[in-house]
Scaffold this active site. Structure first.
Site, PDB file in Angstrom:
ATOM      1  N   CYS A 100       0.855  -1.193   0.000  1.00 47.35           N
ATOM      2  CA  CYS A 100       0.000   0.000   0.000  1.00 47.35           C
ATOM      3  C   CYS A 100       0.887   1.238   0.000  1.00 47.35           C
ATOM      4  CB  CYS A 100      -0.892  -0.025   1.239  1.00 47.35           C
ATOM      5  SG  CYS A 100      -1.687   1.545   1.595  1.00 47.35           S
ATOM      6  N   CYS A 104      -3.240   7.589  -1.689  1.00 51.68           N
ATOM      7  CA  CYS A 104      -4.560   7.671  -2.321  1.00 51.68           C
ATOM      8  C   CYS A 104      -5.630   8.230  -1.386  1.00 51.68           C
ATOM      9  CB  CYS A 104      -5.017   6.312  -2.808  1.00 51.68           C
ATOM     10  SG  CYS A 104      -3.682   5.246  -3.314  1.00 51.68           S
ATOM     11  N   THR A 191      -4.245   5.072   7.278  1.00 52.52           N
ATOM     12  CA  THR A 191      -3.254   4.663   6.285  1.00 52.52           C
ATOM     13  C   THR A 191      -2.261   5.789   6.008  1.00 52.52           C
ATOM     14  OG1 THR A 191      -4.815   3.161   5.255  1.00 52.52           O
ATOM     15  CG2 THR A 191      -2.981   3.887   3.892  1.00 52.52           C
ATOM     16  N   GLU A 257      -0.617   1.587   9.014  1.00 52.52           N
ATOM     17  CA  GLU A 257      -1.802   2.222   9.565  1.00 52.52           C
ATOM     18  C   GLU A 257      -1.487   2.659  10.992  1.00 52.52           C
ATOM     19  OE1 GLU A 257      -2.386  -0.335   7.380  1.00 52.52           O
ATOM     20  OE2 GLU A 257      -3.522   0.910   5.984  1.00 52.52           O
ATOM     21  N   HIS A 292     -12.633   5.576  -2.907  1.00 53.83           N
ATOM     22  CA  HIS A 292     -11.643   4.627  -2.398  1.00 53.83           C
ATOM     23  C   HIS A 292     -11.963   3.202  -2.851  1.00 53.83           C
ATOM     24  CE1 HIS A 292      -7.916   4.466  -0.318  1.00 53.83           C
ATOM     25  NE2 HIS A 292      -8.309   3.496   0.485  1.00 53.83           N
ATOM     26  N   TYR A 296      -9.251   0.658  -5.156  1.00 58.14           N
ATOM     27  CA  TYR A 296      -8.824  -0.732  -4.956  1.00 58.14           C
ATOM     28  C   TYR A 296      -8.802  -1.504  -6.273  1.00 58.14           C
ATOM     29  CZ  TYR A 296      -9.062  -0.269   0.144  1.00 58.14           C
ATOM     30  OH  TYR A 296      -8.846   0.089   1.443  1.00 58.14           O
ATOM     31  N   CYS A 299      -4.937  -0.396  -7.088  1.00 52.16           N
ATOM     32  CA  CYS A 299      -3.783  -0.771  -6.236  1.00 52.16           C
ATOM     33  C   CYS A 299      -3.718  -2.261  -5.972  1.00 52.16           C
ATOM     34  CB  CYS A 299      -3.798   0.027  -4.939  1.00 52.16           C
ATOM     35  SG  CYS A 299      -4.965  -0.550  -3.693  1.00 52.16           S
ATOM     36  N   GLU A 447      -7.274  -5.538   4.456  1.00 51.25           N
ATOM     37  CA  GLU A 447      -7.740  -4.255   3.941  1.00 51.25           C
ATOM     38  C   GLU A 447      -8.669  -4.451   2.744  1.00 51.25           C
ATOM     39  OE1 GLU A 447      -5.059  -1.428   2.247  1.00 51.25           O
ATOM     40  OE2 GLU A 447      -6.106   0.217   3.219  1.00 51.25           O
TER      41      GLU A 447
HETATM   42 FE1  SF4 Z   1      -3.270   1.889   0.001  1.00 47.29          FE
HETATM   43 FE2  SF4 Z   1      -4.668   1.003  -2.078  1.00 47.29          FE
HETATM   44 FE3  SF4 Z   1      -5.824   2.608  -0.262  1.00 47.29          FE
HETATM   45 FE4  SF4 Z   1      -3.965   3.512  -1.984  1.00 47.29          FE
HETATM   46  S1  SF4 Z   1      -6.018   2.727  -2.483  1.00 47.29           S
HETATM   47  S2  SF4 Z   1      -4.113   3.957   0.172  1.00 47.29           S
HETATM   48  S3  SF4 Z   1      -2.594   1.781  -2.108  1.00 47.29           S
HETATM   49  S4  SF4 Z   1      -5.032   0.526   0.053  1.00 47.29           S
HETATM   50 FE    FE Z   2      -7.403   1.688   2.088  1.00 44.04          FE
END
Ligand code: SF4
Ligand code: FE
Length: 483
Positions: A100, A104, A191, A257, A292, A296, A299, A447
């Site tokens: 991660c 983001c 995060t 986190e 968000h 995902y 990422c 997550e």
């Molecule tokens: Fe982390 Fe993915 Fe959330 Fe970006 S979108 S902060 S990489 S978990």
């Molecule tokens: Fe997240």
């Protein structure tokens, strides 16, 4: 300066004074702490890639405020093309870090706060949006990493914020002054908090009138007086203290986190973007979560690419690459991973313009994306473990491998095919372990389940957005049913 270099980012963190606790100790210098540093490296990659001409199109954008080139993580999406590029950028960063990269949450937060404050001002005559734009300009000009902070600790899930035995279990205003507000409470699972310059706080759920003190959004420097952090530990995290490079699986990168605590934090009015307008807290939660959930689809897919590659290598090193069931399992992993990517791209392509001009994803498809994320990475991880074999969790340590005497035994008996050094096999198995069970499993597994809202949260949105009445009407028409 609209773009920081990776080193400038690291230096800027060194100048900050965050109050961080980790394993029961205060951390003076988070940047160089062996447990924290890999997570800083991941964020650093968001700066490094923005300097690389090869990735300029994905990693940077033109600010709609100043016309300057900025990092995409500081950008408000101006088109569906921007939304698609966001997802592709996240896949790229997942591929480069296998973890991660944290930045983001701030990007998703600014996009949500922008459209909601605009609509709030239109309806209520408040002045939040222009304050927010001032903050955004600073973020863009200084290329800041911002922690979008939403999730409250929430205490008794059966009770609303104002009915909790401890009123701090949701973040709230405890005092409104002429010059600003005083805030108490906390945000959990934050995060990248320790790698951030600023925090952008949002309410955690739709609030009712009784909970108006909890309908709160504001920005603050991450090292403001009144904010402290307790670093969340991860499975196998202390391997990073051993100084080796194989057993950690991913030597360079990670995520983190932390629990973020507000102890009478003072926030000047110019940094307050919602304070009591409970009718708008639901929209802010819905949009941030929607962005968000889209994220995902980028990422996790990038990390999935690394995991699939690692599984394929493990099969090769084991001498099993030609077995048809192995080939089929790798195909299944690719199919699942690309399905997730398709969802990320689809909710972006179907996005639309909001009143402020910022583009929002298709909320139904973003929720479908995240619902799949709560399942497919688990299946991909299961298949990776299947292909890797049990050695992934029973293998001797790097210290044994390097030992002058027993090292020879480890190398002899942990060897796969004769042409590949045992160390390569150990490295790839540790990488699979890291993503599926170790420090990176926080991001790739749990997550995937709970980040951006637990599965049930998406099901509620899917039921709201699914337009079942319209579907019933379609069926009636075809079936010739006249009421
Ligand atoms: Fe982390 Fe993915 Fe959330 Fe970006 S979108 S902060 S990489 S978990
Ligand atoms: Fe997240």
């Amino acid at each position: 300066m609209a773009l920081k270099t990776a080193d400038q980012y690291e230096d800027s963190l060194r100048k900050m004074n965050l109050k961080v606790y980790l394993l029961g100790e205060p951390v003076k210098n988070p940047v160089d702490h062996p447990i924290i540093r890999p997570s800083m490296n991941s964020v650093k990659m968001t700066y490094a890639l923005a300097q690389d001409p090869q990735h300029e199109d994905l990693m940077t954008a033109k600010s709609h405020l100043t016309g300057e080139k900025i990092n995409r993580f500081c950008h408000l999406h101006q088109s569906t093309d921007d939304l698609i590029k966001k997802v592709k950028m996240q896949r790229l960063l997942g591929q480069k870090t296998a973890s991660c990269f944290q930045r983001c949450v701030g990007m998703d937060a600014i996009n949500a706060v922008d459209s909601v404050t605009f609509e709030m001002d239109q309806k209520l005559g408040t002045k939040y949006h222009e304050r927010f734009i001032k903050f955004l300009k600073m973020m863009q000009e200084q290329d800041l990493t911002v922690d979008g902070a939403m999730t409250d600790p929430k205490g008794d899930r059966g009770l609303p914020p104002s009915k909790q035995a401890d009123p701090d279990l949701y973040t709230r205003v405890v005092e409104k002054r002429k010059d600003g507000i005083v805030v108490c409470g906390a945000k959990a699972h934050q995060t990248g908090a320790i790698n951030s310059h600023w925090i952008l706080v949002m309410p955690t759920i739709a609030m009712s009138k009784e909970d108006a003190d909890y309908a709160l959004s504001f920005a603050a420097p991450a090292d403001a007086e009144g904010i402290s952090y307790i670093y969340g530990r991860q499975s196998c995290d202390t391997r990073k203290l051993e100084g080796g490079e194989i057993d950690v699986g991913n030597r360079q990168f990670g995520g983190h986190e932390a629990l973020m605590i507000f102890d009478n934090l003072f926030v000047p009015w110019e940094n307050v973007f919602m304070c009591g307008e409970y009718e708008f807290s639901g929209a802010l939660v819905e949009r941030f979560a929607g962005y968000h959930r889209q994220s995902y689809g980028g990422c996790k897919v990038g990390v999935g690419d690394v995991l699939i590659g690692a599984a394929a290598l493990a099969a090769e090193y084991n001498g099993a690459a030609k077995a048809s069931h192995i080939k089929d399992k790798l195909i299944e992993m690719i199919h699942l991973n690309e399905t997730l990517f398709s969802c990320g791209i689809a909710c972006s392509a179907q996005g639309h313009k909001t009143a402020s001009g910022t583009y929002l994803i298709d909320l139904l498809l973003a929720n479908v994306c995240k619902q799949n994320i709560t399942r497919f990475p688990y299946e991909i991880a299961r298949l990776a473990e299947d292909i890797a074999g049990g050695l992934m969790v029973t293998m001797a340590s790097e210290k044994d491998l390097r030992h002058p005497e027993i090292g020879k035994i480890v190398k002899k008996y942990f060897k796969g095919i004769a042409t590949v050094p045992t160390e390569h096999r150990c490295r790839v198995l540790r990488l699979i372990e890291n993503i599926t069970l170790g420090t990176a499993a926080v991001g790739y597994r749990t997550e995937s389940m709970h980040g951006a809202g637990s599965p049930q949260a998406q099901r509620i949105m899917i039921s709201r957005q699914g337009n079942l009445e319209y579907k019933k009407k379609l069926a009636k028409e075809i079936a010739g049913i006249k009421d």
